[in-house]
Design a protein around this motif. Sequence first.
Motif: not given
Length: 199
Positions: A20, A36-37, A58, A80, A103-104, A119
Amino acid sequence: MNILDTFHNWRRKRRWNKQYRRGKWVGLKSEKEAIRYYQIIDYIKKYSTRNPSILDIGCGEGVLNERMKGLEFERFMGLDFSEVSIGLAKNKNLPKTEFIAEDAIKFRPKHTFDVIVFNEAFYYIHETEKDNVLNRMLAHLNKDGIIISSIYREGTGCWEYFKENPKLTELEFTTVRTDEELRYWKIGAYKKKLEKNEF
Ligand SMILES: C[S@@+](CC[C@H](N)C(=O)[O-])C[C@H]1O[C@@H](n2cnc3c(N)ncnc32)[C@H](O)[C@@H]1O
């Protein structure tokens, strides 16, 4: 996860931060990706309650939220584990929106949501944690809430994970194609399957 997997997870997070920082993911904002979005937004319009609360797991730089122009929502939370992507997302000052660096795998929501979106993120959840993450999210999904998952190309073990999951009922599933043969996504919308004593 065992110690080794936890270490790899930490290394992956560092890699995302680096990517990033270098701008590797700016392409997600391109028109090539927009379709896609828009499919995800279509599912929200079609299957969710009006003015939903939305959790984007995410979320990266918050591109889904930016693409939601014209969709009314009560509140949006983007999560995220990359602090760098969350920093970029926060800088956008998007209305009714909160971005958090977590963290998921460990995340325990404080609220429930009408829409929970994975996504282009579920591939990165370690195999041994997939059920834990989904179960926790299902426990924080409102009645009539929906789960949406988008998976690039075949993303083995990911789109099938949702499609064939006994805890979910599929509302719609589609392959979103582009003029590039290898740029396509499998995107599904699901609701929680009710237990026998629920109605
Ligand atoms: C391909 S990017 C997609 C970003 C965004 N969903 C989009 O489509 O614009 C995948 C994202 O998942 C995030 N991610 C990977 N593993 C994660 C985890 N365990 N917890 C939270 N985020 C994670 C990465 O940091 C990255 O931002």
